[in-house]
Scaffold this motif. Structure first.
Motif, PDB file in Angstrom:
ATOM      1  N   HIS A 200     -31.364  -5.842  15.208  1.00 50.80           N
ATOM      2  CA  HIS A 200     -30.259  -5.384  16.048  1.00 50.80           C
ATOM      3  C   HIS A 200     -30.135  -6.257  17.295  1.00 50.80           C
ATOM      4  CE1 HIS A 200     -31.009  -1.154  14.162  1.00 50.80           C
ATOM      5  NE2 HIS A 200     -30.379  -1.976  13.341  1.00 50.80           N
ATOM      6  N   ALA A 201     -31.272  -6.631  17.859  1.00 49.29           N
ATOM      7  CA  ALA A 201     -31.256  -7.488  19.039  1.00 49.29           C
ATOM      8  C   ALA A 201     -30.706  -8.877  18.703  1.00 49.29           C
ATOM      9  CB  ALA A 201     -32.660  -7.602  19.617  1.00 49.29           C
ATOM     10  N   LEU A 202     -31.071  -9.418  17.538  1.00 47.71           N
ATOM     11  CA  LEU A 202     -30.547 -10.716  17.121  1.00 47.71           C
ATOM     12  C   LEU A 202     -29.039 -10.677  17.002  1.00 47.71           C
ATOM     13  CD1 LEU A 202     -33.157 -11.717  14.366  1.00 47.71           C
ATOM     14  CD2 LEU A 202     -32.974 -12.651  16.674  1.00 47.71           C
ATOM     15  N   ASP A 203     -28.515  -9.593  16.402  1.00 47.36           N
ATOM     16  CA  ASP A 203     -27.070  -9.456  16.278  1.00 47.36           C
ATOM     17  C   ASP A 203     -26.407  -9.339  17.647  1.00 47.36           C
ATOM     18  OD1 ASP A 203     -26.376  -9.703  13.594  1.00 47.36           O
ATOM     19  OD2 ASP A 203     -27.003  -7.664  13.133  1.00 47.36           O
ATOM     20  N   ALA A 204     -27.024  -8.577  18.554  1.00 47.23           N
ATOM     21  CA  ALA A 204     -26.460  -8.414  19.892  1.00 47.23           C
ATOM     22  C   ALA A 204     -26.422  -9.753  20.629  1.00 47.23           C
ATOM     23  CB  ALA A 204     -27.273  -7.399  20.681  1.00 47.23           C
ATOM     24  N   VAL A 205     -27.474 -10.545  20.475  1.00 47.97           N
ATOM     25  CA  VAL A 205     -27.518 -11.868  21.101  1.00 47.97           C
ATOM     26  C   VAL A 205     -26.409 -12.752  20.555  1.00 47.97           C
ATOM     27  CG1 VAL A 205     -28.868 -14.006  21.197  1.00 47.97           C
ATOM     28  CG2 VAL A 205     -29.957 -11.820  21.714  1.00 47.97           C
ATOM     29  N   GLY A 206     -26.179 -12.689  19.245  1.00 47.24           N
ATOM     30  CA  GLY A 206     -25.138 -13.511  18.647  1.00 47.24           C
ATOM     31  C   GLY A 206     -23.739 -13.081  19.038  1.00 47.24           C
ATOM     32  N   GLN A 207     -23.529 -11.781  19.211  1.00 44.65           N
ATOM     33  CA  GLN A 207     -22.192 -11.277  19.508  1.00 44.65           C
ATOM     34  C   GLN A 207     -21.810 -11.479  20.969  1.00 44.65           C
ATOM     35  OE1 GLN A 207     -22.314  -7.215  18.178  1.00 44.65           O
ATOM     36  NE2 GLN A 207     -22.772  -7.821  16.071  1.00 44.65           N
ATOM     37  N   ASN A 208     -22.750 -11.281  21.876  1.00 42.16           N
ATOM     38  CA  ASN A 208     -22.428 -11.414  23.303  1.00 42.16           C
ATOM     39  C   ASN A 208     -23.702 -11.778  24.062  1.00 42.16           C
ATOM     40  OD1 ASN A 208     -21.604 -11.111  26.010  1.00 42.16           O
ATOM     41  ND2 ASN A 208     -20.115  -9.543  25.438  1.00 42.16           N
ATOM     42  N   PRO A 209     -24.020 -13.070  24.154  1.00 39.53           N
ATOM     43  CA  PRO A 209     -25.270 -13.482  24.799  1.00 39.53           C
ATOM     44  C   PRO A 209     -25.369 -13.024  26.263  1.00 39.53           C
ATOM     45  CG  PRO A 209     -24.280 -15.318  23.600  1.00 39.53           C
ATOM     46  CD  PRO A 209     -23.269 -14.217  23.605  1.00 39.53           C
ATOM     47  N   ALA A 210     -24.257 -13.091  26.984  1.00 33.39           N
ATOM     48  CA  ALA A 210     -24.305 -12.707  28.398  1.00 33.39           C
ATOM     49  C   ALA A 210     -24.634 -11.229  28.553  1.00 33.39           C
ATOM     50  CB  ALA A 210     -22.966 -13.027  29.065  1.00 33.39           C
ATOM     51  N   LEU A 211     -24.014 -10.391  27.731  1.00 41.88           N
ATOM     52  CA  LEU A 211     -24.276  -8.965  27.791  1.00 41.88           C
ATOM     53  C   LEU A 211     -25.703  -8.649  27.364  1.00 41.88           C
ATOM     54  CD1 LEU A 211     -23.214  -6.119  28.276  1.00 41.88           C
ATOM     55  CD2 LEU A 211     -22.381  -6.100  25.912  1.00 41.88           C
ATOM     56  N   ALA A 212     -26.179  -9.347  26.334  1.00 45.57           N
ATOM     57  CA  ALA A 212     -27.555  -9.131  25.877  1.00 45.57           C
ATOM     58  C   ALA A 212     -28.549  -9.519  26.963  1.00 45.57           C
ATOM     59  CB  ALA A 212     -27.814  -9.942  24.603  1.00 45.57           C
ATOM     60  N   GLU A 213     -28.300 -10.636  27.637  1.00 44.51           N
ATOM     61  CA  GLU A 213     -29.189 -11.077  28.720  1.00 44.51           C
ATOM     62  C   GLU A 213     -29.177 -10.078  29.866  1.00 44.51           C
ATOM     63  OE1 GLU A 213     -32.042 -13.517  29.859  1.00 44.51           O
ATOM     64  OE2 GLU A 213     -30.693 -14.432  28.392  1.00 44.51           O
ATOM     65  N   ALA A 214     -27.997  -9.568  30.184  1.00 42.25           N
ATOM     66  CA  ALA A 214     -27.887  -8.601  31.269  1.00 42.25           C
ATOM     67  C   ALA A 214     -28.587  -7.286  30.930  1.00 42.25           C
ATOM     68  CB  ALA A 214     -26.421  -8.341  31.590  1.00 42.25           C
ATOM     69  N   SER A 215     -28.763  -7.022  29.636  1.00 43.14           N
ATOM     70  CA  SER A 215     -29.407  -5.780  29.201  1.00 43.14           C
ATOM     71  C   SER A 215     -30.920  -5.909  29.085  1.00 43.14           C
ATOM     72  CB  SER A 215     -28.827  -5.348  27.846  1.00 43.14           C
ATOM     73  OG  SER A 215     -27.430  -5.216  27.926  1.00 43.14           O
ATOM     74  N   GLY A 216     -31.433  -7.082  29.414  1.00 46.24           N
ATOM     75  CA  GLY A 216     -32.878  -7.264  29.390  1.00 46.24           C
ATOM     76  C   GLY A 216     -33.396  -8.000  28.181  1.00 46.24           C
ATOM     77  N   LEU A 217     -32.504  -8.418  27.268  1.00 47.52           N
ATOM     78  CA  LEU A 217     -32.939  -9.187  26.100  1.00 47.52           C
ATOM     79  C   LEU A 217     -33.033 -10.668  26.472  1.00 47.52           C
ATOM     80  CD1 LEU A 217     -30.725  -7.620  23.285  1.00 47.52           C
ATOM     81  CD2 LEU A 217     -33.135  -7.170  23.737  1.00 47.52           C
ATOM     82  N   SER A 218     -34.071 -11.318  26.012  1.00 51.01           N
ATOM     83  CA  SER A 218     -34.208 -12.759  26.235  1.00 51.01           C
ATOM     84  C   SER A 218     -33.466 -13.494  25.124  1.00 51.01           C
ATOM     85  CB  SER A 218     -35.685 -13.165  26.244  1.00 51.01           C
ATOM     86  OG  SER A 218     -35.795 -14.572  26.291  1.00 51.01           O
ATOM     87  N   VAL A 219     -32.311 -14.048  25.472  1.00 54.47           N
ATOM     88  CA  VAL A 219     -31.498 -14.750  24.479  1.00 54.47           C
ATOM     89  C   VAL A 219     -32.269 -15.906  23.867  1.00 54.47           C
ATOM     90  CG1 VAL A 219     -29.428 -16.160  24.160  1.00 54.47           C
ATOM     91  CG2 VAL A 219     -29.314 -14.057  25.507  1.00 54.47           C
ATOM     92  N   GLN A 220     -32.938 -16.692  24.722  1.00 57.15           N
ATOM     93  CA  GLN A 220     -33.649 -17.862  24.218  1.00 57.15           C
ATOM     94  C   GLN A 220     -34.802 -17.469  23.293  1.00 57.15           C
ATOM     95  OE1 GLN A 220     -34.940 -20.630  27.196  1.00 57.15           O
ATOM     96  NE2 GLN A 220     -35.857 -22.032  25.714  1.00 57.15           N
TER      97      GLN A 220
END
Length: 329
Positions: A200-220
């Motif tokens: 789910h996190a991988l999909d979130a990163v792919g769909q909106n990296p900025a939003l995922a980063e702001a939510s605490g997910l490490s995009v990189q």
């Protein structure tokens, strides 16, 4: 104020639309057909095509993880080459058995992907694509230059067939009995991965990296995971392909191999677990239809890509899932 290491509800909802939890029966049926295929025909040619389809499924499954996190790689073929050459050289030069040699090839591809990904995954878009293309060419040229070890442009011939637990895979049906489970496991791995929080996190990163980063997910970190895991799968497929064909050369793993994998994924469906299988089933046999007419093959590929991107942006497998969702509303 500290970031919460959680995903926003909108991103989580969107991510859960992609995993094929409701398509489990269809996935299971596809896997069963894949496993039973050699027993449905006596033609060695069709079994040969089936082996290539299975190995392509493994390659494209690995590539699909990177696509799902919003990156596009043109060096996937290079990681196939790393897995193939490391496995073959360990066996032929040092006498290492097939399984440990293959494991070493997979680890070499994964390690190289980790080193490369750690350096370039901050790049986005065309910059990342160009760097991966340059890296793929660097690997190919390195294999050409190390002629004393790799055979240079002549490659390595007379590679001994794979041997598993005392069984020598020296016939097409025998090799298929190993290649098909590999393809099935690749599909099942994707199916399981994208039902987990990590998926789910991988999909979130792919769909909106900025939003995922702001939510605490490490995009990189998530992109690095996809890059390394996908490259390891490419190395695995390359090691098996080398044993099946009995020959490797630098040109066996050039940029066209990476482009072919991308085409298979686009045709099959970038966001579908069955996309790699559908794309490989459709695109793998096509070179046989255009044997001796390479230009016609390239033209057909180009037209196919344009039509798919125009009318079926989610690929053929995505079309089926869309119809099912439409029938449920």
């Amino acid at each position: 104020m500290e970031k919460q290491n959680t995903m926003p509800a909108s991103a989580l909802s969107d991510a859960r639309d992609a995993p094929p939890g409701r398509r489990a029966p269809l996935s299971a049926l596809a896997v069963l057909v894949l496993l039973a295929l050699p027993f449905l025909t006596d033609s060695q040619f069709y079994v040969h095509l089936a082996v290539l389809v299975c190995l392509n499924v493994v390659v494209v499954s690995g590539l699909s993880m990177l696509i799902r996190v919003g990156q596009l790689s043109l060096c996937h073929g290079a990681f196939m080459g790393v897995g193939a050459y490391v496995s073959v050289l360990l066996s032929m030069k040092l006498g290492v058995p097939f399984l440990p040699a293959t494991a070493a090839g997979v680890l070499a591809a994964a390690l190289l992907a980790w080193l490369l990904g750690s350096a370039i995954l901050r790049l986005r878009g065309v910059y990342f694509v160009l760097i991966t293309f340059a890296f793929g060419e660097l690997v190919r040229l390195g294999l050409l230059e190390a002629a004393d070890l790799t055979g240079g442009a002549n490659g390595i011939a007379n590679i001994p067939p794979a041997s598993l637990f005392g069984f020598v895979l020296d016939t097409k049906p025998a090799f298929y009995c190993v290649a098909a489970p590999l393809a099935a496991l690749s599909i099942l791995f994707l199916w399981a991965l994208f039902r987990t929080p990590r998926g789910h996190a991988l999909d979130a990163v792919g769909q909106n990296p900025a939003l995922a980063e702001a939510s605490g997910l490490s995009v990189q970190d998530h992109q690095l995971f996809a890059f390394v895991a996908g490259s390891a799968m490419a190395g695995l497929a390359g090691a098996f392909l080398a044993r099946y064909v009995g020959y490797v050369s630098p040109e066996s793993f050039n940029a066209q191999v990476s482009i072919a994998a991308i085409i298979m994924l686009v045709v099959g469906g970038r966001h579908s677990v069955l996309g790699p299988l559908v794309g490989a089933l459709i695109m793998t046999p096509l070179p046989e239809l255009f044997r001796g007419a390479v230009q016609s093959q390239n033209i057909f590929y180009g037209i196919t890509l344009i039509l798919i991107l125009k009318f079926l942006p989610q690929g053929i497998a995505g079309l089926f899932s869309s119809r099912r969702r439409g029938g449920q509303t």
